[in-house]
Design a protein around this motif. Structure first.
Motif, short mmCIF file in Angstrom:
data_model
loop_
_atom_site.label_atom_id
_atom_site.label_comp_id
_atom_site.label_asym_id
_atom_site.label_seq_id
_atom_site.Cartn_x
_atom_site.Cartn_y
_atom_site.Cartn_z
N PHE A 59 47.94 110.18 125.88
CA PHE A 59 48.30 110.75 127.17
C PHE A 59 47.10 110.95 128.10
O PHE A 59 47.29 111.32 129.26
CB PHE A 59 49.02 112.09 126.97
N LEU A 60 45.89 110.71 127.60
CA LEU A 60 44.70 110.87 128.43
C LEU A 60 44.69 109.94 129.65
O LEU A 60 44.18 110.34 130.72
CB LEU A 60 43.44 110.66 127.59
N PRO A 61 45.20 108.71 129.57
CA PRO A 61 45.22 107.86 130.77
C PRO A 61 45.95 108.48 131.97
O PRO A 61 45.64 108.14 133.11
CB PRO A 61 45.94 106.59 130.29
N PHE A 62 46.91 109.40 131.74
CA PHE A 62 47.56 110.07 132.87
C PHE A 62 46.55 110.94 133.62
O PHE A 62 46.58 111.01 134.86
CB PHE A 62 48.72 110.94 132.37
N VAL A 67 42.75 111.60 138.30
CA VAL A 67 41.41 111.72 138.87
C VAL A 67 41.10 110.53 139.76
O VAL A 67 40.55 110.69 140.86
CB VAL A 67 40.37 111.82 137.74
N ALA A 68 41.47 109.32 139.31
CA ALA A 68 41.21 108.12 140.11
C ALA A 68 41.94 108.16 141.44
O ALA A 68 41.51 107.53 142.42
CB ALA A 68 41.61 106.88 139.32
N ASN A 69 43.04 108.92 141.50
CA ASN A 69 43.83 109.02 142.72
C ASN A 69 43.50 110.30 143.49
O ASN A 69 44.33 110.80 144.25
CB ASN A 69 45.33 108.97 142.40
N ASN A 70 42.28 110.83 143.26
CA ASN A 70 41.82 112.04 143.97
C ASN A 70 42.73 113.24 143.74
O ASN A 70 43.04 113.99 144.67
CB ASN A 70 41.66 111.76 145.47
N MET A 71 43.16 113.40 142.48
CA MET A 71 43.96 114.54 142.03
C MET A 71 45.34 114.59 142.70
O MET A 71 45.97 115.64 142.76
CB MET A 71 43.22 115.86 142.26
N CYS A 80 54.30 114.62 134.74
CA CYS A 80 53.26 115.63 134.95
C CYS A 80 53.37 116.77 133.95
O CYS A 80 52.43 117.01 133.17
CB CYS A 80 53.30 116.15 136.39
N PRO A 81 54.49 117.51 133.89
CA PRO A 81 54.58 118.58 132.89
C PRO A 81 54.57 118.06 131.46
O PRO A 81 54.07 118.73 130.56
CB PRO A 81 55.90 119.28 133.23
N LEU A 82 55.12 116.85 131.25
CA LEU A 82 55.12 116.28 129.90
C LEU A 82 53.71 115.98 129.43
O LEU A 82 53.31 116.35 128.31
CB LEU A 82 55.97 115.02 129.87
N SER A 83 52.92 115.29 130.28
CA SER A 83 51.55 114.97 129.91
C SER A 83 50.70 116.22 129.78
O SER A 83 49.85 116.33 128.90
CB SER A 83 50.92 114.01 130.92
N GLY A 84 50.94 117.21 130.67
CA GLY A 84 50.21 118.47 130.57
C GLY A 84 50.52 119.21 129.28
O GLY A 84 49.63 119.76 128.64
N PHE A 85 51.80 119.20 128.91
CA PHE A 85 52.23 119.86 127.67
C PHE A 85 51.53 119.24 126.46
O PHE A 85 50.96 119.95 125.62
CB PHE A 85 53.74 119.75 127.52
#
Length: 303
Positions: A59-62, A67-71, A80-85
């Motif tokens: 899930f790190l590529p998310f 970051v590549a898209n300026n946050m 978003c919540p899935l990758s954060g979880f």
């Protein structure tokens, strides 16, 4: 909203992924074979730590894309919540599995005979299930909070991931972060420190362990504690600061980068812990698999 330094964050994420993913895959392959032949409790714990790290790296590529898209989060919002979880859950998984490994090593030198008679793989499996369940329950807040909008008026922004929280969301999130710091970091750190300090104290007094083997085991214990404190300490301190100031500190994103490094540092622990892993990397170089009858051979420097 926090702005992760573009070059710093992207570099750390890329280096972590490129170094962590292949080494963790190698560790997974090696320990899986070893457990299939002869399961040992410490190998089961390490395998779960590897699985947690691999899930983190998948899930790190998310985070890299963010970051590549300026946050700015410009893909499907449910990711978003899935990758954060997954991202945060696996961080705290690491603290628990590293602590479980420290307990296993300590018991092996403090109570060698009793521990060797009672060591059962099922205990490690049960502990692993508990750790996964405990982490999932605690970190489920990461998935829930972005959707929490009791006022029903202005919905949270969908182009920013896990930032820009409303006051109602912060009322829930900040105390939970403090609880995560205490329960999922401070308590494991205390247990891990107790186990490894006593592990070193006992091991240094044993006359029947070779000096080189003893120094390697002590170095591994100290290195694990150092990784524990440096990788997870600053990020968890940010929880306390955030609770006191009622907002996330500006350096929180940099503290999170240190937690990220854990995924590529864990294989180093595997290397010094498991002879099977060293043999795989060394293309079959032979290492001794026992201390010829000494009770702490499987826990001082695990084979």
């Amino acid at each position: 909203m926090q702005h992760c330094d573009y070059y710093l964050c992207l570099t750390v994420y890329i280096v972590t992924f490129l170094t962590g993913f292949p080494t963790n895959v190698l560790a997974f392959y090696t320990l899986s074979r070893k457990i299939w032949r002869k399961p040992a409790p410490i190998d089961i714990l390490l395998l779960n730590l590897i699985i947690s790290d691999l899930l983190f790296l998948i899930f790190l590529p998310f985070k890299m894309q963010e970051v590549a898209n300026n946050m700015v989060w410009n893909i499907e919002y449910f990711l978003c919540p899935l990758s954060g979880f997954v991202f945060y859950m696996t961080i705290y998984n690491s603290t628990f599995f590293l602590t479980a490994v420290s307990v296993e090593r300590y018991l092996g030198v403090a109570f060698p005979i009793q521990h060797s008679l009672r060591r059962r793989p099922i205990y490690a499996v049960s502990a692993s299930i508990f750790i996964w369940g405990f982490s999932i329950l605690h970190l489920s807040i990461v998935y829930i909070v972005p959707y929490y909008n009791p006022s029903g008026t202005v919905p949270p922004s969908r182009n920013v991931c896990y930032e820009g929280f409303t006051d109602a969301q912060l009322e829930i999130l900040l105390p939970v972060r403090l609880e995560l710091c205490i329960v999922l970091f401070c308590v494991p750190l205390f247990i891990c420190s107790f186990c490894y300090i006593n592990f070193i104290r006992i091991l240094s007094r044993l006359p029947n362990i070779g000096r080189r083997r003893k120094l390697r085991a002590i170095g591994l214990a100290l290195g694990t504690l150092l990784v524990f404190v440096l990788c997870f300490g600053p990020y968890n301190v940010s929880h306390v600061v955030g609770f006191i100031t009622k907002s996330s500190p500006a350096w929180r994103d940099k503290a999170l980068l240190l937690s990220t490094f854990n995924a590529c540092l864990d294989p180093i622990i595997f290397y010094f812990t498991s002879a099977a892993f060293r043999n795989t990397i060394g293309h079959g170089k032979h290492y001794s698999t026992s201390l010829k009858g000494k009770h702490c051979s499987q826990t001082c420097v695990h084979k």
